[in-house]
Design a protein around this motif. Structure first.
Motif, PDB file in Angstrom:
ATOM      1  N   GLN A  66      -0.881  -9.576   3.202  1.00 12.04           N
ATOM      2  CA  GLN A  66      -2.075 -10.399   3.002  1.00 12.04           C
ATOM      3  C   GLN A  66      -3.361  -9.626   2.744  1.00 12.04           C
ATOM      4  O   GLN A  66      -4.309 -10.176   2.202  1.00 12.04           O
ATOM      5  CB  GLN A  66      -2.288 -11.328   4.215  1.00 12.04           C
ATOM      6  CG  GLN A  66      -1.123 -12.253   4.486  1.00 12.04           C
ATOM      7  CD  GLN A  66      -0.781 -13.139   3.305  1.00 12.04           C
ATOM      8  OE1 GLN A  66      -1.651 -13.716   2.671  1.00 12.04           O
ATOM      9  NE2 GLN A  66       0.507 -13.227   2.990  1.00 12.04           N
ATOM     10  N   VAL A  67      -3.430  -8.379   3.145  1.00 22.10           N
ATOM     11  CA  VAL A  67      -4.646  -7.587   2.950  1.00 22.10           C
ATOM     12  C   VAL A  67      -4.502  -6.806   1.650  1.00 22.10           C
ATOM     13  O   VAL A  67      -3.465  -6.208   1.382  1.00 22.10           O
ATOM     14  CB  VAL A  67      -4.889  -6.639   4.142  1.00 22.10           C
ATOM     15  CG1 VAL A  67      -6.087  -5.740   3.887  1.00 22.10           C
ATOM     16  CG2 VAL A  67      -5.074  -7.441   5.419  1.00 22.10           C
ATOM     17  N   SER A  68      -5.545  -6.813   0.856  1.00 24.13           N
ATOM     18  CA  SER A  68      -5.442  -6.212  -0.475  1.00 24.13           C
ATOM     19  C   SER A  68      -5.765  -4.718  -0.518  1.00 24.13           C
ATOM     20  O   SER A  68      -5.455  -4.061  -1.496  1.00 24.13           O
ATOM     21  CB  SER A  68      -6.363  -6.963  -1.444  1.00 24.13           C
ATOM     22  OG  SER A  68      -7.700  -6.840  -1.011  1.00 24.13           O
ATOM     23  N   ILE A  73      -4.856   1.300   0.819  1.00 22.64           N
ATOM     24  CA  ILE A  73      -5.059   2.532   1.584  1.00 22.64           C
ATOM     25  C   ILE A  73      -5.156   2.223   3.072  1.00 22.64           C
ATOM     26  O   ILE A  73      -4.561   2.905   3.901  1.00 22.64           O
ATOM     27  CB  ILE A  73      -6.310   3.290   1.093  1.00 22.64           C
ATOM     28  CG1 ILE A  73      -6.106   3.775  -0.337  1.00 22.64           C
ATOM     29  CG2 ILE A  73      -6.644   4.450   2.021  1.00 22.64           C
ATOM     30  CD1 ILE A  73      -4.975   4.771  -0.509  1.00 22.64           C
ATOM     31  N   ILE A  74      -5.886   1.189   3.450  1.00 20.68           N
ATOM     32  CA  ILE A  74      -6.009   0.832   4.864  1.00 20.68           C
ATOM     33  C   ILE A  74      -4.697   0.260   5.395  1.00 20.68           C
ATOM     34  O   ILE A  74      -4.272   0.566   6.496  1.00 20.68           O
ATOM     35  CB  ILE A  74      -7.164  -0.173   5.079  1.00 20.68           C
ATOM     36  CG1 ILE A  74      -8.499   0.516   4.794  1.00 20.68           C
ATOM     37  CG2 ILE A  74      -7.143  -0.749   6.493  1.00 20.68           C
ATOM     38  CD1 ILE A  74      -9.682  -0.408   4.787  1.00 20.68           C
ATOM     39  N   VAL A  75      -4.044  -0.553   4.608  1.00 21.12           N
ATOM     40  CA  VAL A  75      -2.836  -1.226   5.083  1.00 21.12           C
ATOM     41  C   VAL A  75      -1.619  -0.308   5.030  1.00 21.12           C
ATOM     42  O   VAL A  75      -0.909  -0.134   6.011  1.00 21.12           O
ATOM     43  CB  VAL A  75      -2.580  -2.510   4.265  1.00 21.12           C
ATOM     44  CG1 VAL A  75      -1.278  -3.153   4.678  1.00 21.12           C
ATOM     45  CG2 VAL A  75      -3.727  -3.475   4.467  1.00 21.12           C
ATOM     46  N   GLN A  76      -1.335   0.299   3.880  1.00 19.20           N
ATOM     47  CA  GLN A  76      -0.140   1.128   3.725  1.00 19.20           C
ATOM     48  C   GLN A  76      -0.435   2.618   3.841  1.00 19.20           C
ATOM     49  O   GLN A  76       0.449   3.390   4.154  1.00 19.20           O
ATOM     50  CB  GLN A  76       0.498   0.866   2.364  1.00 19.20           C
ATOM     51  CG  GLN A  76       1.021  -0.542   2.230  1.00 19.20           C
ATOM     52  CD  GLN A  76       1.485  -0.819   0.821  1.00 19.20           C
ATOM     53  OE1 GLN A  76       0.850  -0.410  -0.133  1.00 19.20           O
ATOM     54  NE2 GLN A  76       2.581  -1.531   0.690  1.00 19.20           N
ATOM     55  N   GLY A  77      -1.654   3.008   3.555  1.00 18.92           N
ATOM     56  CA  GLY A  77      -1.999   4.409   3.568  1.00 18.92           C
ATOM     57  C   GLY A  77      -1.497   5.116   2.328  1.00 18.92           C
ATOM     58  O   GLY A  77      -1.250   4.501   1.298  1.00 18.92           O
ATOM     59  N   SER A  80      -0.282   7.219   7.141  1.00 19.87           N
ATOM     60  CA  SER A  80       0.132   5.827   7.081  1.00 19.87           C
ATOM     61  C   SER A  80      -1.027   4.918   7.474  1.00 19.87           C
ATOM     62  O   SER A  80      -1.865   5.283   8.285  1.00 19.87           O
ATOM     63  CB  SER A  80       1.300   5.583   8.032  1.00 19.87           C
ATOM     64  OG  SER A  80       2.397   6.377   7.666  1.00 19.87           O
ATOM     65  N   GLY A  81      -1.024   3.729   6.926  1.00 18.33           N
ATOM     66  CA  GLY A  81      -2.047   2.750   7.253  1.00 18.33           C
ATOM     67  C   GLY A  81      -1.708   1.984   8.523  1.00 18.33           C
ATOM     68  O   GLY A  81      -0.647   2.146   9.129  1.00 18.33           O
TER      69      GLY A  81
END
Length: 154
Positions: free
Chosen positions: A43-45, A48-52, A57-58
């Motif tokens: 859901q978050v676009s 970098i923050i989510v998956q890294g 890793s995010g």
């Protein structure tokens, strides 16, 4: 540093093998973290923050991995308790438990060299899975050799 600290915190609670309440809580928290990580991941676009990236890793990845670990621990405990008559499975779980640090170091040396040899983003998912399973088997074999050599020379 998240995972070693998590291990230090959890080890205090997991030392009491008869406390089934702790294992039930771990399952609930583990599934919750995986759910939160999956929601963030889908859901978050901001990737970098989510998956890294490859090196870091995010947040979503850490939630999913931590959730998996919190589910994996009670499952291993249940399998261990149920397989005492099946010495092969029981002995492998016991060996992995006693040699976690050695396995960890050997595995990450192999993965580090594997990335240099095979590349990190050039392989398809099935090939990566196959190589990962091979690395796990090789890690196990090298750990067995290391432990035998250590016992021989002590």
């Amino acid at each position: 540093m998240v995972y070693p600290v998590l291990g230090m915190v959890l080890s205090r609670f997991l030392l009491n093998p008869k406390d089934i309440f702790i294992f039930k809580k771990l399952l609930i928290v583990g599934f919750s973290l995986i759910f939160i990580g999956a929601v963030l991941w889908t859901q978050v676009s901001n990737a970098i923050i989510v998956q890294g990236d490859y090196h870091r890793s995010g947040l979503a990845v850490h939630f999913v991995i931590t959730g998996f670990v919190l589910i994996w621990l009670p499952l291993c405990k249940a399998v261990f308790n149920q397989t005492q008559n099946f010495s092969f499975i029981h002995n492998i779980l016991l060996f992995w438990s006693k040699n976690t640090t050695v396995i960890y170091f050997i595995q990450w040396v192999l993965y580090g060299w594997g990335i240099l040899i095979f590349g990190c983003e050039l392989l398809t998912a099935p090939v990566s899975l196959f190589i990962g399973l091979g690395m796990c088997l090789l890690s196990h074999a090298l750990t067995m050799i290391f432990v035998k050599l250590k016992e021989k020379y002590q």
